[in-house]
Scaffold this motif. Structure first.
Motif, mmCIF file in Angstrom:
data_model
loop_
_atom_site.group_PDB
_atom_site.id
_atom_site.type_symbol
_atom_site.label_atom_id
_atom_site.label_comp_id
_atom_site.label_asym_id
_atom_site.label_seq_id
_atom_site.Cartn_x
_atom_site.Cartn_y
_atom_site.Cartn_z
ATOM 1 N N LEU A 226 0.846 -1.227 0.050
ATOM 2 C CA LEU A 226 -0.100 0.025 -0.004
ATOM 3 C C LEU A 226 0.933 1.323 -0.124
ATOM 4 O O LEU A 226 0.658 2.229 -0.598
ATOM 5 N N LEU A 227 1.924 1.298 0.818
ATOM 6 C CA LEU A 227 2.922 2.493 0.700
ATOM 7 C C LEU A 227 3.551 2.690 -0.577
ATOM 8 O O LEU A 227 3.454 3.690 -1.334
ATOM 9 N N ILE A 228 3.909 1.465 -1.099
ATOM 10 C CA ILE A 228 4.441 1.683 -2.421
ATOM 11 C C ILE A 228 3.617 1.996 -3.423
ATOM 12 O O ILE A 228 3.754 3.012 -4.409
ATOM 13 N N ALA A 229 2.365 1.498 -3.412
ATOM 14 C CA ALA A 229 1.088 2.217 -4.418
ATOM 15 C C ALA A 229 1.011 3.430 -4.270
ATOM 16 O O ALA A 229 0.854 4.195 -5.344
ATOM 17 N N GLY A 230 1.090 4.089 -2.876
ATOM 18 C CA GLY A 230 0.772 5.486 -2.921
ATOM 19 C C GLY A 230 1.720 6.314 -3.640
ATOM 20 O O GLY A 230 1.538 7.254 -4.099
ATOM 21 N N PHE A 231 3.029 5.826 -3.256
ATOM 22 C CA PHE A 231 4.394 6.416 -3.561
ATOM 23 C C PHE A 231 4.625 6.423 -5.406
ATOM 24 O O PHE A 231 4.648 7.490 -5.950
ATOM 25 N N VAL A 232 4.008 5.151 -5.663
ATOM 26 C CA VAL A 232 4.253 5.116 -7.280
ATOM 27 C C VAL A 232 3.050 5.938 -8.134
ATOM 28 O O VAL A 232 3.403 6.721 -8.982
ATOM 29 N N THR A 233 1.837 5.975 -7.426
ATOM 30 C CA THR A 233 1.018 6.963 -7.993
ATOM 31 C C THR A 233 1.315 8.359 -7.974
ATOM 32 O O THR A 233 1.130 9.193 -8.682
ATOM 33 N N ALA A 234 1.922 8.783 -6.839
ATOM 34 C CA ALA A 234 2.216 9.999 -6.746
ATOM 35 C C ALA A 234 3.600 10.412 -7.864
ATOM 36 O O ALA A 234 3.330 11.587 -8.173
ATOM 37 N N TYR A 235 4.286 9.639 -7.940
ATOM 38 C CA TYR A 235 5.386 9.664 -8.875
ATOM 39 C C TYR A 235 4.623 9.827 -10.394
ATOM 40 O O TYR A 235 5.223 10.538 -11.168
ATOM 41 N N ALA A 236 3.855 9.118 -10.551
ATOM 42 C CA ALA A 236 2.966 9.234 -11.862
ATOM 43 C C ALA A 236 2.437 10.612 -12.110
ATOM 44 O O ALA A 236 2.506 11.185 -13.228
ATOM 45 N N GLY A 237 1.901 10.957 -11.053
ATOM 46 C CA GLY A 237 1.224 12.330 -11.063
ATOM 47 C C GLY A 237 2.402 13.384 -11.310
ATOM 48 O O GLY A 237 2.053 14.242 -12.205
#
Length: 107
Positions: free
Chosen positions: A6-17
């Motif tokens: 879940l932590l990785i998913a949040g950071f990957v989503t922010a990186y894509a944004g």
């Protein structure tokens, strides 16, 4: 789902944004893509801001609201710096995001 995922998913989503927001600047677009800049950056900006907001969701599933918001803010700063470093040294790694902007923007 695991707390780490879940932590990785949040950071990957922010990186894509942040990658999409960075590509909405003409100078960064030229570093990443050979194409001429799209006439409208609305798709990249809306998708970028949407992904930044969406990055909070996995963190809310992971922790309580106060700590999730703290992680989100720290993750936003870390991923913004990661996108800046990517643009500086390996700009071609952002080509999939440029492809998304071209396809979603109707080009």
């Amino acid at each position: 789902m695991s707390d780490t995922l879940l932590l990785i998913a949040g950071f990957v989503t922010a990186y894509a944004g942040f990658a999409l927001l960075a590509l909405s600047v003409g100078r960064n677009w030229k570093k990443v893509s050979e194409d001429k800049a799209p006439s409208k950056w609305t798709v990249a900006r809306v998708a970028g801001y949407g992904l930044l907001a969406l990055a909070l969701l996995p963190l809310l599933f992971r922790d309580e609201i106060s700590f999730a918001i703290l992680l989100w803010i720290l993750g936003l700063s870390a991923t913004a710096m990661a996108v800046a470093f990517t643009l500086a040294w390996r700009a071609h790694w952002l080509r999939p995001f440029a492809r998304f902007v071209r396809v979603a923007g109707g080009r």
